[in-house]
Motif scaffolding. Sequence first.
Motif: not given
Length: 526
Positions: A82-90
């Motif tokens: 999920t987006v919320a779990d992706d460290p790169q997106v964070r």
Amino acid sequence: MTYQVYDTTLRDGAQREGISYSVVDKLAVARLLDEFGVGFIEGGWPGAVPKDTEFFRRARTELDLRHALLVAFGATRRAGLTVADDPQVRALLNAETPAIALVAKADLRHVERALRTTPAENLAMIRDTVAHLVAEGRRVFVDGEHFFDGYRADPAYGAAVVETALDAGAEVMVLCDTNGGMLPSQVTAAIADLTARTGIGPERLGIHCQNDTACAVANTIAAVEAGVRHFQGTANGYGERPGNADLFAVVANLQLKLGIPVLPDGCLEQMVRVSHAIAEIANIAPDTHQAYVGAAAFAHKAGLHASAIKVDPLLYNHVDPAVVGNDMRILVTEMAGRASIELKSRELGLDLAGRPETLSRVTNRVKELEAGGWSFEAADASFELLVRSELPDRAPAKPFSLESYRVIVEHREDGAVVSEATVKIRVRGERVIATAEGNGPVNALDEALRAGLARHYPELRDFGLADYKVRILEGSQGTGAVTRVLVETTGAGRDWTTVGVHPNVVEASWHALVDALTYGLDRAHV
């Protein structure tokens, strides 16, 4: 119509073989690009590259950009996350930039073979990531990697990628010629087919071209003529393999040939200065035959050309060189342009427009030094000292005079290599002798000079050597070659760069160090 000038020198351009920017380098390049007037500066990939993460952290407090917005670059969420779990997106959000660029696969073959996921999941990755970032208040650009190759193989899927990104809230979908294999007619045809197939206006599209066919600039211009208003490139065309579209050539062609004002007023004439300064920071010799900005771009041999130029310079120049900060040359020698010198002097607060004799002296002095290998394009501090030396009312004070210096490098039995330097100088009438050790001859010389000056100039404690570059000048051979040294110094909340040239690398370094301390002390007393 509004056009978006998007620079990716610090990310895509840094993939050129031989380029390795420090964080200080990246900050300096960003300032130069902003002075050139670009609208967006892609600073790197936070989270994936530690240096880029540090760049964005420092940029928040150290960059005061007038024209450009910083952009963080990254990828869509990983398949299965999920987006919320992706460290790169964070990490992209943590960079705190107003805009984010996402790379997404636009070629079905890459989706299946490189990402090893399904076509539907790839579209979901794009949709989820764009929507998440837009909801967080970011402007989002999506780079459709391998778009043109993918569109030729499967236009329906390529169109679906574009529609998914824009429907999710992306501001622009950038069509990327990642392999650099397209020709202008193919770029135009693909854009026309895509807009007809989807009903999406070309103003929602962007263009990013590699230069593997030597058509990157032409392909970019063709896309803009087809209605695209967002175009990407790099300073001097830096990039992987043969490079990217040269942003300077693209901008000049659009503005001067098509009459499209893509830069703020007064920025186009900064082109030569910015191009050469970035080349020096990248530690790459400027291309003398580069369009618009090269030293030979408006050079003419004596004879038929010279005779015609006496009547009208534009008879053999496709534009007035001064509009990009360049100058016409007749002799095939290194030559500094009066326009560039006048513009740069004005930027430094030294207006030479009303002092034609001084401008001529400075120009002649720069020409003489450049013929010997000096370059001031990335050494503002040395250039300012040179100009001020020709202005009696603004001449910098000399903090000391040199009697002699000596540097010894000792290789000891235990394998340790130690450098020791001794300087003999006169400071305010006092003869001072100082000795210091360092991890190299230049470091030792710098430490010894500072030790000798410290009692008279305690502000030197705030100065630090931030970067040091050495280049063997083209045309020279082996250990007897002429070398150019660039020294970057920090102090009192600012950075400045100085230059030195000599056959002996230590002497070249000495010239740069003396300029660095002279400039810093002078500024400290302003």
